[in-house]
Write an enzyme that holds these catalytic residues in place. Structure first.
Site, PDB file in Angstrom:
ATOM      1  CD  GLU A   1      41.270 -28.287  -8.536  1.00 32.99           C
ATOM      2  OE1 GLU A   1      41.311 -29.516  -8.508  1.00 32.99           O
ATOM      3  OE2 GLU A   1      40.215 -27.631  -8.471  1.00 32.99           O
TER       4      GLU A   1
ATOM      5  CG  ASP B   1      38.092 -27.102  -5.269  1.00 34.06           C
ATOM      6  OD1 ASP B   1      39.012 -27.892  -5.512  1.00 34.06           O
ATOM      7  OD2 ASP B   1      36.886 -27.378  -5.434  1.00 34.06           O
TER       8      ASP B   1
ATOM      9  CG  HIS C   1      31.188 -26.572  -5.495  1.00 35.00           C
ATOM     10  ND1 HIS C   1      32.094 -26.727  -6.513  1.00 35.00           N
ATOM     11  CD2 HIS C   1      31.686 -27.275  -4.452  1.00 35.00           C
ATOM     12  CE1 HIS C   1      33.101 -27.491  -6.104  1.00 35.00           C
ATOM     13  NE2 HIS C   1      32.871 -27.834  -4.854  1.00 35.00           N
TER      14      HIS C   1
END
Lengths: 552, 422
Positions: free
Chosen positions: A253, A211, A114
């Site tokens: 992650e 991430d 994002h």
């Protein structure tokens, strides 16, 4: 003589990440060089000798990009530059060169999933339904697509869809509503992300901590997590990476235990992934005074490709997540580690290591001792090497992201600005405050936690058995004792931990090692030779031994 | 120290590894291969479901089984235990199977379990019957929880069973214990119970373990010690009454149980002589609501045996019973079996007079107890014939009435007890 490599590119060393001791830090709160109350790259550069002296070999930087900071930098507004508060791209280059000169690798954050809603891409996308960037994000006229997909920040968000009044449509977001998900079904997005990676890799960055990996692709009637198409995106990026930057690293992650193995692929996706379940169970085992949760989780850990490695840690910048444990385990952890309801956030606990362990030096050492000897590359969260505290009243996870405590002086030595202007207030309570807990004073004490951590890391790095060896659990009758053997070729290290608050006797079945001479690795003390009978040891409360087993 | 002779080095070794525990479950065994796996499974499920955070240990004290019972305990596989459970113990669950030493009998097994409980400082202890397959994790938890969470010292089970079942309990032991001790305990003979560490320590200090009481009557003695001591007692519904088939012949079993009951009353006389009436014990877990069938009964056969045996026992009964009681019984025996009505007041008088005779030692005590057996059969046969087709509630009321009769006539017992030579 061959020509020397450029300063900003360390000598090629395949699999360097398997032997790394990683230090995670936030530029914003590490060291402020210009007195504006916000840490910066010049400040960080000035502290590299400290990090070298500590013995870590890799720095993992939290997001450093321009950002409105509604999620502490994880809401990126521009992938190609540095947040002005942290300095300039030149400052970053200088930092990178200085780190590499000290043989420190540098890993930065990469948010694939994002952007910030302030990113130019999203501004364009929402400007009209016909905009070429429109399809870079996931839009819908209704908010009922992908129904049933879990909401991650359940305390704050009510839906994974948010209404955009500008283009009069819903956009998809797995995290905060100000963080719209990118649309990886659009090849242009994937290609652009490779451009982003190329940019930073070209500067010399050694890898990325990626991430929110599982959430890249959405499909109807699925969990929208870890879908095959998501793996395809990762494989594409990995292929590019290997082709152009062969000794760089990708760290995932992804915290769902049942899925995380898949992100290693056949050695063709991520090089590393965090071992979240191990972290939770280390805390559980110490509070239960029972090795069971730890042994279970290691034994259930799947094999990973030879070129891959686990990233293991005790604490990080987020909450101590309890997302992936059972209800019984979560309730236990909350009861034992988060008496104060304010310490609870989302499905976890927003505390640093030392406060979680009541500042008990023995338990802090025990936990770090286990971390440094478990299979994987250990990650130290900045400040935990000196036992820094937290401030659970700061909101979100900011309480574990307070300024590094360098000294007992002004603003803990972090910044010369007025305290009111600091990016985060320093910890000032009597137990963990900067006057009591700081680098300067701990440097002066031979027996400080800081100096103990230096020795621990040095001993860890003295043998590749810790980073690359196999792990075999011994299971003595005394469940309060955790014991395992790390083996690499002919090298063997026996690790024994007393998880309890009382002295323990333990008998280890070491018959297969008869004749070996245990040498305690910290003090190099000789212990009795292992014989045919059970090997007797006594350990004080929370004590541990690492024995190198030699044959003479 | 008693513990020195109870604990083998091997057991001590195990207990050192176990350390302190929160919940200890003890299972005495002797050739229980047919049921022990189910018991072990239930224990582990109880640990996982109800005590996932607690430090737990299962101790099997075996009396020398030759059917492989200890191995079945030791080798209970993961499939038998945790992986079948929805929940999961957070801690290591210890399981120890150890032989006990000394005279065979449940007493020594219990002594070993209690010693282990004391050494491991167990907060709550449950002792289970290895001979049944009906024990459930919920039942085990209900024995442990009142001790662990509500500071009770002793938890007696209450079984869901038909009131015509177990006449030795309903006609004799239950009402006698209730009237004497002043507590309305339903299953004084239960082989299962829960208890606190305080109660364990108290029991271990008693001089009962090497006696006959310790060998054959330990269950009732434990109940008596709990009721007569300053312990917080309660009852808990555990499960339907286990269907057990005793391996001991009736006569021997009757003798053991009644001897134990009389011996307990003798030991605890200073306590119960001062008690009037009876109080209910708190029920911490309600009884399971499952229905139970009435047992098939044949009261006529029992009353006929009573009538026949009474004629032969006249000379034995004369020094035991009062003239009035003996006369009443003789008249009763002269009736046809089907017309025998052994009324409550006569039965209570019979029991009390036997107890007094036991206390006075009018003859060898085992002979006294044996002489009660045919009278018990007469009373039981009479009761069964009268209530065999009655609704459960009516039978319950009759049993309650019997208990009240025991209480009503207790002053007579006390009066004569005081007069009895010690």
């Amino acid at each position: 003589m061959s020509s020397p490599l450029p300063l900003s590119v360390p000598a090629p060393q395949p699999l360097w990440y398997k032997d790394a001791v990683i230090y995670q830090l936030h530029v914003k709160t590490f060291a402020d060089s210009n007195g504006d109350g916000i840490g910066d790259f010049k400040g960080l550069s000035s502290k590299l000798d400290y990090l070298t002296d500590l013995g870590v070999s890799c720095l993992w930087l939290l997001p450093m990009y321009p950002s409105p900071f509604r999620d502490d930098g994880y809401d990126i507004a521009d992938y190609y530059s540095i947040h002005p508060s942290y300095g300039t791209l030149d400052d970053f280059r200088e930092f990178l060169d200085a780190a590499h000169a000290r043989r420190l690798r540098v890993v930065t954050e990469l948010m694939l999933n994002h952007t910030s809603d302030q990113h130019a891409w999203f501004k364009e996308a929402r400007s009209s339904r016909d905009n070429p960037r429109r399809d870079w994000y996931v839009w819908s006229d209704t908010d009922d697509r992908y129904s049933g997909v879990r909401i991650i920040f359940v305390d704050i968000e009510r839906s994974n869809w948010a209404w955009d009044p500008e283009s009069k449509a819903y956009y998809w977001h797995r995290f905060f509503s100000h963080q719209p998900d990118l649309n990886y079904d659009n090849p242009a997005v994937r290609d652009e992300m490779w451009n982003v990676m190329k940019f930073w890799l070209g500067l010399g960055v050694d890898g990325f901590r990626v991430d929110a990996v599982p959430y890249l692709i959405e499909r109807e009637n699925t969990t929208c997590e870890g879908l095959p198409e998501t793996h395809d995106v990762i494989k594409f990026l990995r292929t590019q990476l290997d082709a152009h930057f062969p000794d760089r690293m990708l760290l995932a992650e992804a915290n769902q235990p049942e899925l995380v193995r898949s992100y290693f692929g056949d050695g063709d996706e991520f090089h590393m992934a965090f071992h979240f379940p191990l972290m939770t169970r280390m805390f559980m085992a110490v509070r239960l005074e029972d090795r069971k949760p730890l042994v279970e989780v290691i034994e259930r850990t799947p094999e990973i490709p030879e070129t891959c490695q686990w990233g293991i840690f005790l604490r990080n910048h987020d909450e101590l997540t309890l997302e992936m444990v059972t209800d019984v385990e979560r309730a236990y952890m909350i009861d034992e580690y988060a008496h104060d309801p304010v310490a609870r956030i989302y499905l976890g606990i927003r505390r640093r290591l030392a406060p979680l362990l009541d500042g008990d030096r023995r338990r802090i050492e025990l936990m770090n001792g286990m971390l440094m000897s478990m299979p994987g590359s250990p990650i130290i969260y900045y400040g935990d090497e000196i036992g820094m505290g937290d401030n659970i009243y700061l909101g979100d996870r900011n309480g574990v992201r307070t300024p590094m405590q360098w000294s007992g002086g002004w603003n803990a030595g972090f910044s010369t600005t007025d305290p009111e202007r600091l990016a985060q207030p320093v910890i000032s309570n009597p137990l963990f405050g900067y006057q009591a807990v700081n680098v300067e004073s701990q440097k002066r004490s031979e027996h400080s936690l800081l100096n103990w951590m230096r020795r621990l890391i040095a001993v860890r790095k003295s043998s590749p058995v810790f980073s690359r060896g196999s792990t075999t659990f011994l299971k003595p009758a005394n469940h309060r004792v955790l014991a395992y053997l790390r083996t690499l070729d002919k090298e063997q290290v026996l690790c024994v931990y007393n998880l309890s608050s009382s002295a323990q006797a333990v008998e280890l079945d070491l018959q297969s090692l008869a004749g070996a001479l245990p040498i305690e690795m910290f003090g190099r003390s000789l212990f009795p030779r292992i014989g045919e009978l059970s090997y007797m040891l006594t350990l004080g409360p929370y004590a541990f031994f690492w024995f190198k087993l030699r044959r003479f | 120290m008693a513990q020195d002779s109870v604990l083998s080095d091997e057991l001590l070794h195990h207990l050192m590894a176990v350390g302190h525990v929160d919940v200890l479950v003890g299972v005495p065994t002797l050739n229980n291969a047919g049921t022990i796996r189910l018991v072990v499974k239930a224990v582990h499920q109880a640990f996982a479901r109800y005590f996932p955070r607690d430090r737990t240990v299962l101790i099997n004290s075996d009396g020398g089984s030759n059917d492989g019972t200890p191995n079945l305990v030791r080798n209970a596989s993961a499939d038998d235990t945790e992986t079948l459970t929805v929940s999961h113990s957070l801690r290591t669950v210890h399981r120890i199977s150890t032989p006990y030493h000394g005279v065979p009998g449940k007493g020594n097994a219990l002594r070993q379990i209690m010693t282990a409980a004391e050494l491991t400082q167990a907060r709550a202890v449950a002792v289970l019957n290895a001979d049944v397959s009906s024990i459930t994790p919920e039942g085990i938890a209900s024995l442990v929880r009142p001790v662990r969470d509500q500071q009770y010292d002793y938890v007696a089970p209450v079984y869901r069973r038909h009131p015509l079942e177990g006449p030795l309990v309903t006609q004799l032991i239950r009402p006698l214990m209730r009237a004497a001790y002043g507590w309305q305990i339903r299953e004084p003979l239960a082989p299962e119970f829960g208890c606190s560490n305080r109660f364990v320590t108290h029991c271990l200090e008693q001089d009962v373990w090497d006696s006959e009481l310790g060998r054959v009557g330990i269950d009732l003695w434990v109940t008596g010690e709990a009721l007569a001591g300053s312990f917080r007692c309660c009852q808990t519904g555990v499960s339907p009454h286990p269907a057990t088939s005793s391996r001991t012949p009736f006569g021997e079993l009757f003798g053991q149980i009644v001897s134990t009951a009389f011996a307990c009353l003798e030991r605890h006389a200073t306590y119960w002589i001062g008690r009037n009436g009876s109080e209910s014990l708190p029920l911490t877990t309600p009884l399971p609501s499952s229905s139970v069938e009435a047992p098939a009964t044949d009261g006529s056969r029992l009353t006929e045996a009573f009538a026949r045996d009474l004629q032969n026992l006249q000379s034995v009964l004369e020094p035991i019973l009062s003239q009035d009681t003996l006369t009443s019984l003789t008249r009763l025996a002269e009736k046809q079996g089907s017309h025998i009505r052994y009324h409550d007041d006569l039965w209570v008088a019979t029991v009390y007079e036997f107890l007094l005779a036991y206390q006075r030692g009018v003859m060898r005590r085992e002979h006294i107890v044996q002489a009660l057996a045919p009278l018990y059969l007469g009373r039981t046969g009479s009761f069964l014939r009268q209530y065999s087709s009655a609704p459960e509630a009516e039978v319950d009321e009759a049993l309650e009435s019997l208990s009240r009769e025991f209480e009503r006539l207790k002053p007579d017992l006390i009066q004569h007890w005081h007069r009895s030579p010690r």
